[in-house]
Design an enzyme around this catalytic site. Sequence first.
Site, PDB file in Angstrom:
ATOM      1  N   THR A  36       4.638  98.993  97.378  1.00  0.00           N
ATOM      2  CA  THR A  36       6.061  98.682  97.284  1.00  0.00           C
ATOM      3  C   THR A  36       6.166  97.244  96.769  1.00  0.00           C
ATOM      4  O   THR A  36       5.136  96.603  96.477  1.00  0.00           O
ATOM      5  CB  THR A  36       6.736  98.749  98.667  1.00  0.00           C
ATOM      6  OG1 THR A  36       6.220  97.679  99.472  1.00  0.00           O
ATOM      7  CG2 THR A  36       6.483 100.095  99.348  1.00  0.00           C
ATOM      8  N   ALA A  82       0.938  99.813 107.345  1.00  0.00           N
ATOM      9  CA  ALA A  82       1.992 100.073 106.349  1.00  0.00           C
ATOM     10  C   ALA A  82       3.355 100.168 107.010  1.00  0.00           C
ATOM     11  O   ALA A  82       3.537 100.894 107.987  1.00  0.00           O
ATOM     12  CB  ALA A  82       1.686 101.366 105.595  1.00  0.00           C
ATOM     13  N   ASP A 135       6.417  92.132 118.268  1.00  0.00           N
ATOM     14  CA  ASP A 135       7.100  91.709 119.503  1.00  0.00           C
ATOM     15  C   ASP A 135       8.602  91.981 119.443  1.00  0.00           C
ATOM     16  O   ASP A 135       9.284  91.972 120.471  1.00  0.00           O
ATOM     17  CB  ASP A 135       6.848  90.218 119.790  1.00  0.00           C
ATOM     18  CG  ASP A 135       7.289  89.267 118.683  1.00  0.00           C
ATOM     19  OD1 ASP A 135       7.801  89.734 117.647  1.00  0.00           O
ATOM     20  OD2 ASP A 135       7.125  88.031 118.863  1.00  0.00           O
ATOM     21  N   LYS A 164      10.502 100.210 114.288  1.00  0.00           N
ATOM     22  CA  LYS A 164       9.146  99.957 114.822  1.00  0.00           C
ATOM     23  C   LYS A 164       9.056 100.484 116.255  1.00  0.00           C
ATOM     24  O   LYS A 164       8.027 101.029 116.667  1.00  0.00           O
ATOM     25  CB  LYS A 164       8.815  98.459 114.785  1.00  0.00           C
ATOM     26  CG  LYS A 164       8.591  97.880 113.400  1.00  0.00           C
ATOM     27  CD  LYS A 164       7.402  98.471 112.644  1.00  0.00           C
ATOM     28  CE  LYS A 164       6.061  98.094 113.227  1.00  0.00           C
ATOM     29  NZ  LYS A 164       4.929  98.517 112.353  1.00  0.00           N
ATOM     30  N   ASN A 190       3.539  86.113 112.264  1.00  0.00           N
ATOM     31  CA  ASN A 190       2.335  85.631 111.562  1.00  0.00           C
ATOM     32  C   ASN A 190       2.716  84.698 110.417  1.00  0.00           C
ATOM     33  O   ASN A 190       3.823  84.790 109.881  1.00  0.00           O
ATOM     34  CB  ASN A 190       1.603  86.809 110.919  1.00  0.00           C
ATOM     35  CG  ASN A 190       0.849  87.673 111.896  1.00  0.00           C
ATOM     36  OD1 ASN A 190      -0.192  88.212 111.559  1.00  0.00           O
ATOM     37  ND2 ASN A 190       1.334  87.839 113.110  1.00  0.00           N
ATOM     38  N   ASP A 291      24.461  82.624 109.514  1.00  0.00           N
ATOM     39  CA  ASP A 291      23.421  83.207 110.363  1.00  0.00           C
ATOM     40  C   ASP A 291      23.152  84.669 109.995  1.00  0.00           C
ATOM     41  O   ASP A 291      24.007  85.340 109.418  1.00  0.00           O
ATOM     42  CB  ASP A 291      23.856  83.113 111.846  1.00  0.00           C
ATOM     43  CG  ASP A 291      22.660  83.029 112.776  1.00  0.00           C
ATOM     44  OD1 ASP A 291      21.520  83.242 112.307  1.00  0.00           O
ATOM     45  OD2 ASP A 291      22.862  82.760 113.972  1.00  0.00           O
TER      46      ASP A 291
END
Length: 356
Positions: A36, A82, A135, A164, A190, A291
Site C-alpha cells: 500500500t 500488516a 496500546d 485493532k 515506535n 486538534d
Amino acid sequence: MSKILVTGGAGFIGSNFVLDWRAASSQAVVNVDALTYAGNLENLSSLADDPDHIFVQADIADSERISTLLQQHQPSAVVHFAAESHVDRSIHGPEAFIQTNIVGTFRLLEAVRSYWSSLAAERKSSFRYLHVSTDEVYGSLAPSAAAFTEKHTYEPNSPYSASKAASDHLVRAYHHTYGLPTLTTNCSNNYGPYHFPEKLIPLMIVNALAGKHLPVYGDGMQIRDWLYVKDHCSAIRRVLEAGRPGEVYNIGGWNEKPNIEIVKTICALLDELRPRADGKSYSTQITYVQDRPGHDRRYAIDASKIHQELGWKPADTFDSGIRKTVQWYLDNPDWVAHVQSGSYRDWLQKQYKDAA
Ligand code: NAD
Ligand code: DAU
C-alpha cells in the site's frame, strides 16, 4: 531450515523486523506485503542479494493466495504486522481499516488455522502465530492513572484502534476456541529508521528540514510512550521464542512524553546537527493547529510482564534513540525524497491545508 512468514514486512516496523531477523537468525523470511502507500521495498534494499528473504506482493485478505503460500513455504511461525496504521487516515476514511485490520486478520487466521491443523504433532505444537497490536486498544488514561497492564479494559476510541481491538479479540477467540498457539503483543508508539513521514516524529524532522511549519495538534500536551523500533523488534523476537501460547504481552519503554517536548527535542537536535542558515532555531517553525477529533490524551505501557517473564528490556533510551533517528533522516535524503510522492503530497494537503 524452516522459515517464518511475516505480513506487512515492507512497512515501518515490519521492515525493521525483517532486517533484524535476517541479521540475527539463519531462518529464512517469507515477507508478504500488499505494498500500500505505506509499504516500501526500498526499506529492504540491503537484502536484495539475500536468497533467504523471499518477498511476495499479496493481500492478507486473499485467502487462496495466503493458503498457497503457507503450503508452499511451511513456516514454523507467522508474525502479523500488516495493517492500516495511521489514526488520522482512519478518521478521514475508516473503511480500509475495517477491511485490512478486521477482515484481513480474520482471513489470515482462517488460512493459518487450516494450515496449522494439517501439521504433524510436533510441528503443530511448536508452531506460533504472533499478532502485533497496539496500546491504543486500551483507550486514553487520566493524568495520574496507572499505566496499561495486559488486564486493562479495552476502550478503543478511533476507527483505527477499534479495528485493532476487533483483531485482538479474533486472535484471542482462535486460541480459546481452536487452540491455535497465538501470541499477542500490544506496543506503545515506535520511532526510528524507515518511519513514514505522516507520523509525528518523521513528519517533524522532514518538515523542519524543508522549512515548513511543524503542526502540533491542540495544546501539544497529549502524552505518548515512545519506544525505539529496534527494541520493539527484539521484544517480538523474544515473545516468539519464549512467550506462552494464548498470552498477551505489553511492550513499552517506560518513556512518557508530551508531544510538544518531542517536537522541541527534535528541533534542538537539528539545531545542533544541521543548523539553519539564518542561525534561528527550528523551534520558530512550531505551529499549533486544530486538534485531532477524539484525540486520546495519554497512553502509557506497564511492561513488567514481559520483563519479569521473558527478561526483555529496551536497549535504547529515548535520548539515544531519538539522536540516532534524527541522524538517520539526515543521512538518508534520497529515501525521504522517494516517499514524498504525489499521493504523499495529496495527504498533506488534505490533513494540514494551509499549515503544511
Ligand atoms: P505501516 O503502516 O508502516 O506498515 C504497514 C504495512 O502493511 C505496509 O507495508 C503495508 O503495505 C502493509 N499492508 C497494509 N495492508 C495490507 C494488506 N491488506 N495485506 C498485506 N499487507 C498490507 O505500519 P507500522 O507502523 O509498521 O505498524 C505495523 C504493525 O504494528 C501494525 O499492525 C500496527 O497496528 C502495529 N503497531 C504500530 C505501532 C507504531 O507506533 N507504528 C505501535 C504499536 C503497534
Ligand atoms: O500508540 C501506538 C500507536 O502509535 C500505533 O498503534 C499507531 O499505528 C501509530 O501510528 C501511533 O499512533 P499515534 O496516533 O499516537 O501516532 P502519530 O505519530 O500519528 O501521533 C503521535 C502524537 O502526535 C498524537 O498525539 C498526535 C500528535 N500529532 C501527530 C501528527 C501527525 C501532532 O500533534 N501533529 C501531527 O502532525
